[in-house]
Enzyme design. Structure first.
Site, short mmCIF file in Angstrom:
data_model
loop_
_atom_site.label_atom_id
_atom_site.label_comp_id
_atom_site.label_asym_id
_atom_site.label_seq_id
_atom_site.Cartn_x
_atom_site.Cartn_y
_atom_site.Cartn_z
N ALA A 116 0.80 -1.24 0.00
CA ALA A 116 0.00 0.00 0.00
C ALA A 116 0.83 1.28 0.00
O ALA A 116 0.26 2.37 0.11
CB ALA A 116 -1.01 0.03 1.16
N ALA A 117 2.15 1.19 -0.18
CA ALA A 117 2.94 2.43 -0.26
C ALA A 117 2.49 3.25 -1.46
O ALA A 117 2.34 4.48 -1.38
CB ALA A 117 4.43 2.09 -0.37
N GLY A 118 2.26 2.58 -2.58
CA GLY A 118 1.79 3.29 -3.78
C GLY A 118 0.41 3.89 -3.56
O GLY A 118 0.10 4.99 -4.07
N ASP A 119 -0.43 3.21 -2.78
CA ASP A 119 -1.77 3.74 -2.50
C ASP A 119 -1.68 4.95 -1.57
O ASP A 119 -2.41 5.94 -1.75
CB ASP A 119 -2.64 2.65 -1.85
CG ASP A 119 -2.77 1.43 -2.75
OD1 ASP A 119 -2.78 1.61 -3.99
OD2 ASP A 119 -2.86 0.32 -2.22
O1 RIB Z 1 -1.74 -1.93 -3.17
C1 RIB Z 1 -1.85 -2.84 -2.10
C2 RIB Z 1 -3.11 -3.64 -2.25
O2 RIB Z 1 -3.02 -4.46 -3.38
C3 RIB Z 1 -3.39 -4.57 -1.10
O3 RIB Z 1 -4.08 -3.95 -0.04
C4 RIB Z 1 -4.14 -5.70 -1.77
O4 RIB Z 1 -5.49 -5.78 -1.40
C5 RIB Z 1 -3.99 -5.46 -3.26
O5 RIB Z 1 -5.12 -4.95 -3.80
#
Ligand code: RIB
Length: 309
Positions: A254-257
């Site tokens: 989730a770093a990119g998120d």
């Molecule tokens: O970007 C990370 C996410 O990728 C995780 O939370 C997982 O669910 C996948 O969708």
């Protein structure tokens, strides 16, 4: 600075089933891992939670299943401050991601889309339009491609800025790439979009070359997420670099998120692209120091303190 613009994220919500492992198992092999943990995740939900925790006014348009995972995901989003009236309940099971985390924090992820695959273009577009005056629309590729394409066409027609995280990596139709304002690939995603055999980005100069090639595919700007290098923003006039912060990574999930959510919040507040990139770089840097996806996302004060260090 006036009121921040509204942000709508159209994307996935997954329950992440996370296992620490010393290495990945080979085909046909069984290995033992550490204790399992369940974390709210999904690229769409993570980006929405990241933006809301940083003070954004954020809706998520998504589908979960009629099961305990779906209810847990909605509850986690609400705790982060995400507006969830456009998260529907499908008859399919809630999306899940099996995530293996290696000792250095790198991961390997397999996603079962489940309910995410039920988010159809008409429903998603109607929900986006129901939000009203929207400034930024974010999406990724864990929901159907025709849904993302329809949503971005609608967003553009309504004057919103679109931000596409091309993850998981896949080739994309020109019509979609031409409706993107900010395309935010990491290195493997950039290589896939460019048809390159493998990512060969060693420094900012390599990244700039790849970004310029990506620009020719249609997006207005390319934001390269370069992991330990930092990030680079390239549009037809300008280049901005932000170096990564030195941190002890425990889990890069989730770093990119975190980056995309923070980038949208800063732009929605009227900050410049260079400021937004620096803010997003810090939010991503914090997220890798903690386990899990939404559990790793920073709040506003923390990012601002981190930037002042
Ligand atoms: O970007 C990370 C996410 O990728 C995780 O939370 C997982 O669910 C996948 O969708």
């Amino acid at each position: 600075m006036g009121e921040p613009k509204r942000i709508v994220v159209v994307g996935s919500a997954n329950m992440d089933i996370v296992l620490p492992v010393a290495r990945l198992a080979a085909p046909g092999e069984t290995i033992l891992g550490g204790d399992v943990a369940f974390f709210p995740g999904g690229k769409g939900a993570n980006q929405a939670a990241a933006a809301a925790k940083l003070g954004g006014v954020v809706w998520l348009v998504a589908e979960v299943g009629p099961d305990p995972f779906g209810a847990a995901l909605v509850s986690s989003l609400q705790q982060a401050g995400v507006l969830t009236e456009h998260v529907g309940v499908s008859s399919r099971p809630t999306g899940c991601a099996c995530i293996y985390v290696l000792p250095e924090g790198e991961n390997s992820i397999v996603v079962s889309p489940g309910a995410n695959a039920a988010l159809d273009p008409r429903t998603a577009t109607a929900r986006l339009e129901a939000v009203g005056d929207v400034g930024f629309v974010l999406s990724q590729l864990e929901t159907p491609l025709d849904t993302v394409t329809a949503v971005f066409a609608s967003a553009r027609a309504r004057g919103a800025t679109t931000v596409l995280d091309p993850a998981p990596a896949q080739e994309l139709p020109a019509a979609l790439l031409q409706s993107v304002d900010f395309l935010t690939p990491n290195q493997p995603e950039a290589a896939t979009l460019l048809g390159d055999a493998r990512p060969v980005i060693r420094d900012f100069a390599d990244a700039e070359e790849a970004a310029v090639r990506l620009l020719s595919l249609g997006p207005k700007a390319v934001v390269m997420k370069l992991g330990a290098l930092g990030c680079l923003v390239v549009d037809r006039q300008e280049r901005h670099r932000a170096k990564a912060h030195q941190v002890q990574a425990v889990d890069t999930t989730a770093a990119g998120d975190a980056f995309n959510g923070a980038f949208a919040v800063a732009l929605a507040e009227g900050r410049t692209v260079a400021e937004a990139a620096a803010f997003a770089n810090a939010a991503a840097g914090i997220s890798v120091t903690r386990p899990g996806a939404q559990s790793s996302l920073a709040g506003r004060g923390e990012v601002e303190r981190f930037l002042r260090r």
